[in-house]
Design a protein around this motif. Structure first.
Motif, PDB file in Angstrom:
ATOM      1  N   HIS A 158       0.824  -1.212   0.000  1.00  0.00           N
ATOM      2  CA  HIS A 158       0.000   0.000   0.000  1.00  0.00           C
ATOM      3  C   HIS A 158       0.856   1.260   0.000  1.00  0.00           C
ATOM      4  CE1 HIS A 158      -2.826   3.065   1.705  1.00  0.00           C
ATOM      5  NE2 HIS A 158      -3.583   2.527   0.780  1.00  0.00           N
ATOM      6  N   GLN A 210       0.582   4.290  -2.685  1.00  0.00           N
ATOM      7  CA  GLN A 210       0.426   5.709  -2.371  1.00  0.00           C
ATOM      8  C   GLN A 210       1.495   6.563  -3.043  1.00  0.00           C
ATOM      9  OE1 GLN A 210       0.393   5.291   1.987  1.00  0.00           O
ATOM     10  NE2 GLN A 210      -1.682   6.127   1.980  1.00  0.00           N
ATOM     11  N   GLU A 262     -13.829  -5.692  -7.607  1.00  0.00           N
ATOM     12  CA  GLU A 262     -14.340  -4.783  -6.577  1.00  0.00           C
ATOM     13  C   GLU A 262     -13.385  -3.626  -6.297  1.00  0.00           C
ATOM     14  OE1 GLU A 262     -14.974  -7.155  -3.148  1.00  0.00           O
ATOM     15  OE2 GLU A 262     -16.408  -8.512  -4.112  1.00  0.00           O
ATOM     16  N   LEU A 263     -12.094  -3.849  -6.523  1.00  0.00           N
ATOM     17  CA  LEU A 263     -11.089  -2.851  -6.172  1.00  0.00           C
ATOM     18  C   LEU A 263     -10.960  -1.796  -7.263  1.00  0.00           C
ATOM     19  CD1 LEU A 263      -8.373  -5.289  -4.813  1.00  0.00           C
ATOM     20  CD2 LEU A 263      -9.944  -3.889  -3.464  1.00  0.00           C
ATOM     21  N   GLU A 264     -10.674  -0.570  -6.848  1.00  0.00           N
ATOM     22  CA  GLU A 264     -10.519   0.527  -7.797  1.00  0.00           C
ATOM     23  C   GLU A 264      -9.084   1.043  -7.768  1.00  0.00           C
ATOM     24  OE1 GLU A 264     -13.326   3.573  -6.991  1.00  0.00           O
ATOM     25  OE2 GLU A 264     -15.086   2.315  -7.368  1.00  0.00           O
ATOM     26  N   GLU A 288      -8.566 -11.673   2.751  1.00  0.00           N
ATOM     27  CA  GLU A 288      -8.532 -10.521   3.649  1.00  0.00           C
ATOM     28  C   GLU A 288      -7.159  -9.864   3.649  1.00  0.00           C
ATOM     29  OE1 GLU A 288     -11.139  -8.969   5.716  1.00  0.00           O
ATOM     30  OE2 GLU A 288     -11.914  -9.919   3.894  1.00  0.00           O
ATOM     31  N   ARG A 333      -6.831  -7.991   0.290  1.00  0.00           N
ATOM     32  CA  ARG A 333      -7.649  -6.773   0.356  1.00  0.00           C
ATOM     33  C   ARG A 333      -6.989  -5.741   1.269  1.00  0.00           C
ATOM     34  NH1 ARG A 333     -13.131  -6.093  -0.404  1.00  0.00           N
ATOM     35  NH2 ARG A 333     -13.493  -8.343  -0.284  1.00  0.00           N
ATOM     36  N   GLY A 334      -6.487  -6.205   2.409  1.00  0.00           N
ATOM     37  CA  GLY A 334      -5.844  -5.300   3.355  1.00  0.00           C
ATOM     38  C   GLY A 334      -4.587  -4.660   2.798  1.00  0.00           C
ATOM     39  N   VAL A 355      -4.030  -3.900  -0.301  1.00  0.00           N
ATOM     40  CA  VAL A 355      -4.423  -2.890  -1.284  1.00  0.00           C
ATOM     41  C   VAL A 355      -5.010  -1.655  -0.608  1.00  0.00           C
ATOM     42  CG1 VAL A 355      -5.997  -2.405  -3.198  1.00  0.00           C
ATOM     43  CG2 VAL A 355      -4.770  -4.588  -3.107  1.00  0.00           C
ATOM     44  N   THR A 356      -5.796  -1.853   0.444  1.00  0.00           N
ATOM     45  CA  THR A 356      -6.479  -0.735   1.094  1.00  0.00           C
ATOM     46  C   THR A 356      -5.658  -0.090   2.200  1.00  0.00           C
ATOM     47  OG1 THR A 356      -7.560  -2.224   2.678  1.00  0.00           O
ATOM     48  CG2 THR A 356      -8.731  -1.758   0.616  1.00  0.00           C
ATOM     49  N   LEU A 390      -5.054  -1.598   5.073  1.00  0.00           N
ATOM     50  CA  LEU A 390      -5.614  -2.045   6.351  1.00  0.00           C
ATOM     51  C   LEU A 390      -5.190  -3.471   6.683  1.00  0.00           C
ATOM     52  CD1 LEU A 390      -9.240  -0.634   5.948  1.00  0.00           C
ATOM     53  CD2 LEU A 390      -7.340   0.367   7.229  1.00  0.00           C
TER      54      LEU A 390
END
Length: 226
Positions: free
Chosen positions: A13, A17, A49-51, A113, A116-117, A119-120, A122
């Protein structure tokens, strides 16, 4: 590929950024074809789902994580995902030399999870698994209490009495548990270094076979930097 720097899942992530990458590349290895397909389908759905970022599976296959898997990850900036499989000795050495991130899972939800974490931003786990050592089963014998003991040769690291263990057969994890006893010359010991032999019993597990590999590991707390 424009980006070939080795990437850790928990650092992805930050690179996102900074604009260093917009693609999470994965190399996926699983124990059986059914699991492999289920993970690929779930990742494809998550990708929709991811952008602003894409998830790309560069290679997917069944079987143990190999040296070629690790080298592919090193040259493409990918992360290796192992589902109920482990790296062979050559792959483990290659990962140590290159710094490639290998992640292990036995539950698909946890895998998703973490992706997803990453990428976001989290990614939540505050623990990590540390492999203490790997041993090869050279012989087995049944004890008077009907438990099966394994005669081991410690290949790397050390065998540790208080560690958790995995039994690995043909690159696949067939059991996870705890050490019931660790002995050397009939004496109970806390640990046995690489290059030495020892005897092992695993709590509640007797299906140990010659040629199996025993992985000793522990979980440690990791302070997460943000």
């Amino acid at each position: 590929f424009a980006e070939t720097r080795v990437i850790k899942l928990d650092e992805f992530h930050k690179g996102l950024q900074l604009g260093e990458t917009r693609e999470l590349r994965l190399i996926l290895k699983a124990d059986v074809q059914g699991s492999l397909e289920a993970i690929q389908n779930a990742l494809a759905k998550l990708n929709e789902e991811l952008e602003g970022v894409g998830i790309t599976v560069l290679h997917a296959a069944t079987g143990a994580i190999s040296e070629s898997d690790v080298m592919l990850a090193a040259t493409t900036g990918a992360i290796v995902i192992g589902f109920n499989v482990r790296p062979d000795v050559a792959a483990r050495r290659a990962a140590e030399a290159t710094g490639v991130d290998i992640r292990y899972y036995d539950v698909i939800y946890h895998l998703l999870e973490d992706v997803r974490g990453a990428v976001t931003g989290l990614l939540a786990p505050e623990t990590r698994e540390v492999v203490d050592g790997v041993a090869e089963v050279r012989e087995t014998f049944r004890l008077p209490n009907r438990a099966v003991a394994a005669g081991l040769y410690v290949v790397s690291g050390k065998a540790v009495r208080n560690a958790r263990v995995r039994v690995i057969r043909d690159g696949k994890v067939i059991h996870e548990g705890t050490v019931a006893s660790l002995r050397r010359f009939k004496e109970d010991v806390r640990e046995v270094a690489a290059g030495y032999e020892c005897g092992l019993t695993i709590d509640g597990f007797n299906d140990i076979r010659v040629g199996d590999h025993i992985e000793f590991y522990h979980i440690e707390q990791v302070p997460r930097g943000r």
